[in-house]
Enzyme design. Structure first.
Site, PDB file in Angstrom:
ATOM      1  CB  VAL A  11      -0.900   0.185   1.269  1.00 32.41           C
ATOM      2  CG1 VAL A  11      -1.519   1.227   1.347  1.00 32.41           C
ATOM      3  CG2 VAL A  11      -2.063  -1.197   1.057  1.00 32.41           C
ATOM      4  CD  GLU A 149      -5.514   2.438  -1.343  1.00 30.88           C
ATOM      5  OE1 GLU A 149      -5.312   3.714  -1.156  1.00 30.88           O
ATOM      6  OE2 GLU A 149      -6.159   2.262  -2.298  1.00 30.88           O
ATOM      7  CD  GLU A 153      -0.982  -7.707  -2.104  1.00 31.67           C
ATOM      8  OE1 GLU A 153      -0.599  -8.727  -2.511  1.00 31.67           O
ATOM      9  OE2 GLU A 153      -0.988  -7.274  -1.129  1.00 31.67           O
ATOM     10  N   GLY A 254     -13.241 -21.460  -6.366  1.00 33.71           N
ATOM     11  CA  GLY A 254     -11.865 -22.068  -5.933  1.00 33.71           C
ATOM     12  C   GLY A 254     -11.282 -22.580  -4.848  1.00 33.71           C
ATOM     13  CB  CYS A 261      -6.862  -7.763   2.509  1.00 37.82           C
ATOM     14  SG  CYS A 261      -5.312  -6.406   2.423  1.00 37.82           S
TER      15      CYS A 261
HETATM   16  P1  NAD Z   1       3.069  -4.579   4.174  1.00 36.58           P
HETATM   17  O1  NAD Z   1       3.257  -5.360   5.070  1.00 36.58           O
HETATM   18  O2  NAD Z   1       3.172  -4.769   2.440  1.00 36.58           O
HETATM   19  O3  NAD Z   1       4.232  -3.128   4.519  1.00 36.58           O
HETATM   20  C1  NAD Z   1       4.399  -2.711   5.665  1.00 36.58           C
HETATM   21  C2  NAD Z   1       5.296  -1.808   5.646  1.00 36.58           C
HETATM   22  O4  NAD Z   1       5.650  -1.350   6.830  1.00 36.58           O
HETATM   23  C3  NAD Z   1       6.909  -2.788   5.646  1.00 36.58           C
HETATM   24  O5  NAD Z   1       7.724  -2.135   4.646  1.00 36.58           O
HETATM   25  C4  NAD Z   1       7.420  -2.596   7.132  1.00 36.58           C
HETATM   26  O6  NAD Z   1       8.759  -2.688   6.808  1.00 36.58           O
HETATM   27  C5  NAD Z   1       6.928  -1.145   7.286  1.00 36.58           C
HETATM   28  N1  NAD Z   1       7.024  -0.956   8.736  1.00 36.58           N
HETATM   29  C6  NAD Z   1       6.802  -1.623   9.853  1.00 36.58           C
HETATM   30  N2  NAD Z   1       6.719  -0.804  11.087  1.00 36.58           N
HETATM   31  C7  NAD Z   1       7.314   0.217  10.585  1.00 36.58           C
HETATM   32  C8  NAD Z   1       7.748   1.523  11.273  1.00 36.58           C
HETATM   33  N3  NAD Z   1       7.768   1.579  12.601  1.00 36.58           N
HETATM   34  N4  NAD Z   1       7.976   2.478  10.646  1.00 36.58           N
HETATM   35  C9  NAD Z   1       8.226   2.445   9.204  1.00 36.58           C
HETATM   36  N5  NAD Z   1       7.734   1.199   8.669  1.00 36.58           N
HETATM   37  C10 NAD Z   1       7.357   0.455   9.251  1.00 36.58           C
HETATM   38  O7  NAD Z   1       1.658  -4.159   4.327  1.00 36.58           O
HETATM   39  P2  NAD Z   1       0.619  -3.705   3.331  1.00 36.58           P
HETATM   40  O8  NAD Z   1      -0.050  -4.740   2.319  1.00 36.58           O
HETATM   41  O9  NAD Z   1       1.045  -2.561   2.490  1.00 36.58           O
HETATM   42  O10 NAD Z   1      -0.524  -3.088   4.330  1.00 36.58           O
HETATM   43  C11 NAD Z   1      -0.470  -2.179   5.070  1.00 36.58           C
HETATM   44  C12 NAD Z   1      -1.673  -1.856   5.527  1.00 36.58           C
HETATM   45  O11 NAD Z   1      -2.915  -1.354   4.391  1.00 36.58           O
HETATM   46  C13 NAD Z   1      -2.677  -2.866   6.165  1.00 36.58           C
HETATM   47  O12 NAD Z   1      -3.356  -2.465   7.464  1.00 36.58           O
HETATM   48  C14 NAD Z   1      -3.530  -3.538   5.306  1.00 36.58           C
HETATM   49  O13 NAD Z   1      -4.633  -4.238   5.835  1.00 36.58           O
HETATM   50  C15 NAD Z   1      -4.072  -2.230   4.584  1.00 36.58           C
HETATM   51  N6  NAD Z   1      -4.394  -2.669   3.161  1.00 36.58           N
HETATM   52  C16 NAD Z   1      -3.459  -3.678   2.252  1.00 36.58           C
HETATM   53  C17 NAD Z   1      -3.815  -3.886   0.884  1.00 36.58           C
HETATM   54  C18 NAD Z   1      -3.048  -4.777   0.417  1.00 36.58           C
HETATM   55  O14 NAD Z   1      -3.703  -5.240  -0.720  1.00 36.58           O
HETATM   56  N7  NAD Z   1      -1.741  -5.267   0.580  1.00 36.58           N
HETATM   57  C19 NAD Z   1      -4.959  -3.295   0.376  1.00 36.58           C
HETATM   58  C20 NAD Z   1      -5.797  -2.367   1.067  1.00 36.58           C
HETATM   59  C21 NAD Z   1      -5.400  -2.056   2.465  1.00 36.58           C
END
Ligand code: NAD
Length: 437
Positions: A11, A149, A153, A254, A261
């Protein structure tokens, strides 16, 4: 405008890169030193279609930079986005420790009016918690906004650039004005921006994901019933999907939903419900059905091999990511299948176009990693398909036949036509359709 994005995962990196593309100066902050170093060297740390080009261009044009220092990263930022992980804690609730840790630190770093925007998926009431954590050490005015958000993906750039809607949860006119300015390049075609209170915005995200998880799960149950009554789930899908009230999307049966998520968000919403003494029976069923569905192929295999069992057999597995066009393997059904088959005493040769590196990090050398899909088939008793990558859709069946020990396919994603498989002489077992023997 200068903004900061804290957390550069699926994200955060997409958010930062897409804002930079609109001319905003973006500093991305992450605690993962190796990841930040790679990004500083111009290397993109995740696989997401169309992201790399934008990433490279905005770095080159000086609008996208990276740091491990929160203080330095937010120095000139008018808006700070939090895109931090919210994984399940031991009880299935969303763990807010990453967000609250950063919020704790932010208070002393913010020097003038700033909007702190939470993009992570968080339970109702989190905006208030973030506000209190910042306020403890903050000497200036600030606002906290909930901006869930909805990107997927595999389609993240497109979803971010052309969102179906933008949800902004805030009670501050000042913050809303800044958010409106920031998001205006993405909603030029009239896509709605919904302003609402923080709690409704927080719940909107969970409601959306839980509804979609329930839609898939409903179709998986229909598929399981199709197999028992001799119906074809593809026909039923078309029959119901053409009804506009139901819609064609998200109706493919499937081996269950996975990813970072749906599983955690359904679980977290159920937790919130039980915290508020509400028995959300439908969500509980969605979780139960999905758990079973992830191992459906293994059940089908056990039934097929009967007494002989799975011990000592070698299987090829195509697809490891939880869905195509991503390298994300969090809660991927393939991992559950691998675990179950290894426990049964089988061996596996696996292939995925993008996710093998991530799988290797989790399970190491417990399976063989093929360098291309056909190599995985050599001497295998059957092929299993766990992810519907396009490159698996039109394989060379002759080559497949020459490499497999037996012409047997267990397809968890309904990639092939059962009649064609019959003509080709395969044993073909898929989801919600007749078994070809
Ligand atoms: P992710 O695990 O891919 O990324 C999280 C990032 O945060 C990592 O790079 C990690 O190193 C970093 N991080 C952790 N602690 C930190 C800190 N103290 N300071 C700075 N960076 C730090 O997570 P994601 O998939 O991007 O998801 C993030 C949020 O968005 C979650 O709440 C998720 O539910 C939500 N979300 C995800 C998606 C998706 O498709 N992946 C879609 C919508 C919402």
């Amino acid at each position: 405008m200068n903004i900061a994005v804290v957390g550069t995962g699926y994200v955060g990196l997409v958010t930062g890169t897409c804002f930079a593309e609109t001319g905003v100066h973006v500093v991305c902050v992450d605690i993962d030193k190796a990841k930040v170093q790679r990004m500083q060297n111009g290397e993109i740390p995740i696989y997401e279609p169309h992201l790399d080009g934008l990433f490279q261009r905005n770095i080159k044009q000086g609008r996208l930079t990276f740091t491990t220092s929160l203080e330095e990263g937010i120095k000139n930022a008018k808006v700070i986005f939090l895109a931090l992980p919210t994984p399940p804690d031991g009880n299935g609730a969303a763990d807010l420790k990453y967000i609250l840790q950063v919020a704790d630190q932010l208070g002393s770093c913010i020097k003038e009016y700033t909007v702190v925007v939470n993009k992570s998926t968080v339970p109702v009431g989190t905006a208030e918690k973030v506000r209190s954590a910042i306020a403890k050490n903050c000497k200036v005015e600030f606002d906290v906004v909930s901006n869930p958000e909805f990107l997927r993906e595999g389609f993240a750039v497109d979803d971010f650039m052309k969102p179906d809607r933008v949800v902004i949860g805030s009670s501050s006119e000042k913050a809303n004005k800044i958010m409106s300015e920031l998001f205006s390049p993405f909603v030029r075609q009239g896509n709605p921006v919904y302003y609402m209170d923080e709690r409704s915005a927080e719940l909107t995200k969970y409601a959306a994901n839980s509804f979609l998880a329930a839609k898939i799960t409903f179709m998986n149950e229909i598929a399981n019933l199709c197999e028992r009554v001799g119906a074809n789930v593809d026909m039923v899908r078309m029959g119901i999907g053409s009804d506009a009230r139901i819609g064609k999307r998200f109706l493919f049966a499937g081996i269950g939903y996975g990813g970072s998520c749906f599983p955690k968000d359904v679980q977290a919403l159920e937790r919130t419900s039980s915290d508020y003494k509400y028995d959300f029976k439908m969500l509980k069923s969605v979780m139960l059905v999905n758990e079973k569905q992830k191992l459906l192929l293994v059940e089908k295999m056990k039934e097929h091999y009967g007494e002989a069992g799975l011990k000592g057999k070698k299987f090829a597995l195509w697809g490891l990511s939880f869905k195509p066009d991503t390298d994300d393997i969090r809660e991927a059904p393939a991992l559950y299948i691998i675990d179950a088959l290894l426990k049964e005493g089988a061996t596996l040769s696996v292939y995925d176009p993008e996710a093998m590196k991530n799988v290797k990090q989790v399970i190491g050398e417990k399976v063989e990693y093929a360098t291309e899909p056909y190599e995985a088939l050599r001497g295998a008793d059957a092929l299993l398909i766990a992810t519907e990558w396009s490159s698996f859709r039109t394989p060379d069946f002759e080559k497949m036949t020459s490499l497999l020990k037996s012409k047997v396919i267990f397809d968890g994603r309904n990639l092939y036509d059962p009649s064609q498989m019959e003509q080709l002489g395969f044993y073909y077992s898929s989801i919600g359709r007749r078994v070809v023997k």
